[in-house]
Design a protein around this motif. Sequence first.
Motif, mmCIF file in Angstrom:
data_model
loop_
_atom_site.group_PDB
_atom_site.id
_atom_site.type_symbol
_atom_site.label_atom_id
_atom_site.label_comp_id
_atom_site.label_asym_id
_atom_site.label_seq_id
_atom_site.Cartn_x
_atom_site.Cartn_y
_atom_site.Cartn_z
ATOM 1 N N UNK A 1 0.806 -1.226 0.000
ATOM 2 C CA UNK A 1 0.000 0.000 0.000
ATOM 3 C C UNK A 1 0.840 1.278 0.000
ATOM 4 N N UNK A 2 2.004 1.148 -0.614
ATOM 5 C CA UNK A 2 2.846 2.331 -0.744
ATOM 6 C C UNK A 2 3.530 2.788 0.525
ATOM 7 N N UNK A 3 3.584 1.875 1.487
ATOM 8 C CA UNK A 3 4.245 2.226 2.748
ATOM 9 C C UNK A 3 5.670 2.704 2.469
ATOM 10 N N UNK A 4 6.035 3.825 3.040
ATOM 11 C CA UNK A 4 7.355 4.400 2.772
ATOM 12 C C UNK A 4 7.954 4.945 4.056
ATOM 13 N N UNK A 5 8.624 4.086 4.794
ATOM 14 C CA UNK A 5 9.266 4.460 6.044
ATOM 15 C C UNK A 5 10.778 4.407 5.821
ATOM 16 N N UNK A 6 11.563 4.904 6.760
ATOM 17 C CA UNK A 6 13.023 4.880 6.574
ATOM 18 C C UNK A 6 13.569 3.485 6.247
ATOM 19 N N UNK A 7 13.025 2.474 6.896
ATOM 20 C CA UNK A 7 13.538 1.124 6.639
ATOM 21 C C UNK A 7 13.323 0.708 5.190
ATOM 22 N N UNK B 1 18.679 -11.667 12.594
ATOM 23 C CA UNK B 1 19.019 -12.080 11.232
ATOM 24 C C UNK B 1 18.910 -10.916 10.252
ATOM 25 N N UNK B 2 19.691 -11.024 9.177
ATOM 26 C CA UNK B 2 19.571 -10.068 8.081
ATOM 27 C C UNK B 2 18.985 -10.780 6.874
ATOM 28 N N UNK B 3 18.267 -10.024 6.037
ATOM 29 C CA UNK B 3 17.750 -10.547 4.784
ATOM 30 C C UNK B 3 18.166 -9.596 3.666
ATOM 31 N N UNK B 4 18.635 -10.175 2.544
ATOM 32 C CA UNK B 4 19.104 -9.353 1.428
ATOM 33 C C UNK B 4 18.170 -9.483 0.228
ATOM 34 N N UNK B 5 17.849 -8.347 -0.357
ATOM 35 C CA UNK B 5 16.981 -8.291 -1.532
ATOM 36 C C UNK B 5 17.639 -7.530 -2.660
ATOM 37 N N UNK B 6 17.313 -7.923 -3.896
ATOM 38 C CA UNK B 6 17.696 -7.147 -5.064
ATOM 39 C C UNK B 6 16.494 -6.296 -5.452
ATOM 40 N N UNK B 7 16.661 -4.990 -5.443
ATOM 41 C CA UNK B 7 15.574 -4.080 -5.798
ATOM 42 C C UNK B 7 15.309 -4.165 -7.305
ATOM 43 N N UNK B 8 14.023 -4.167 -7.669
ATOM 44 C CA UNK B 8 13.648 -4.248 -9.081
ATOM 45 C C UNK B 8 12.830 -3.022 -9.490
ATOM 46 N N UNK B 9 12.433 -2.990 -10.777
ATOM 47 C CA UNK B 9 11.684 -1.874 -11.364
ATOM 48 C C UNK B 9 12.513 -0.578 -11.310
ATOM 49 N N UNK B 10 11.891 0.471 -11.745
ATOM 50 C CA UNK B 10 12.634 1.731 -11.773
ATOM 51 C C UNK B 10 12.402 2.495 -10.464
ATOM 52 N N UNK B 11 13.175 3.548 -10.287
ATOM 53 C CA UNK B 11 13.063 4.334 -9.060
ATOM 54 C C UNK B 11 11.628 4.778 -8.840
ATOM 55 N N UNK B 12 11.173 4.662 -7.584
ATOM 56 C CA UNK B 12 9.820 5.093 -7.257
ATOM 57 C C UNK B 12 8.836 3.944 -7.164
ATOM 58 N N UNK B 13 9.201 2.781 -7.765
ATOM 59 C CA UNK B 13 8.340 1.598 -7.679
ATOM 60 C C UNK B 13 9.025 0.589 -6.765
ATOM 61 N N UNK B 14 8.381 0.312 -5.613
ATOM 62 C CA UNK B 14 9.056 -0.437 -4.550
ATOM 63 C C UNK B 14 8.800 -1.939 -4.625
ATOM 64 N N UNK B 15 9.570 -2.627 -5.472
ATOM 65 C CA UNK B 15 9.479 -4.079 -5.551
ATOM 66 C C UNK B 15 10.884 -4.654 -5.417
ATOM 67 N N UNK B 16 10.965 -5.942 -5.046
ATOM 68 C CA UNK B 16 12.286 -6.528 -4.820
ATOM 69 C C UNK B 16 12.233 -8.042 -4.864
#
Length: 218
Positions: free
Chosen positions: A76-82, A102-117
Amino acid sequence: MTKTDACPDSRLLFDPEAMHLREFPRAFFRGDTREIGRRLVGTWFARRHSGQWYGARIVETEAYLGMEDAAAHSYRGRRTPRVEPMYMDGGHLYVYFVYGMHHCANVVTRRAGIAEAVLLRAAECPDGSNARLLSGPGRFCAALGLTRSFNGADLLKGGDVRLFRGRGGAPRIGITVRIGVDYSGEAKTWPLRFFDRDSSAVSGPARLKKELQMTNYE
DNA sequence: GCGTAGATCGTCT
DNA sequence: GACGATCTACGCT
């Protein structure tokens, strides 16, 4: 990056140049997240530490879609510092801390502004040994020494973290629902987990794997 | 092989 | 104050 960064496990030492590994263009990471999740299986994640390269062959991933995906941090477009790194351009890293340990690593996808990974869930050692060392997102980060100091790092700027194309043929891909997202309503039924059906380093309940061996997804 | 519980703390409500 | 995109140990079958 800094001297305080954890040293990767020495069993992951490898030489991407000798292996003639090639990288992806930025455009690849800006594509469809589900497709990228699938195509990252069989690729090599690499990290340089003290002048040495450490790497692992990715064998399991999960796609996290933005707005509509109740399992995603960016739901839902949540946009917090994390979550902020998820809004970066494709090809960056999103590394977060969970369960107090634990840590989890993601590769960010799509272009800037679209939050998918795409979450990196499991990998194999360069020599194929130690199926447990990198099996599970927490272990993957622990073995490679990935912490939040890599949060927001660019995989394409010739830096200390990179992603290389796989060699040889494409792996046989299995698909299931994602692990650990039972709270996410309908999204928990979405087939967004991808893995190498021939790898013994894949994480998760044996039951899920077995169902998959019999279900002829793709 | 399976299910459950506990660890442990940053993040958000 | 509650809850994790997890992992391990432990008990039971």
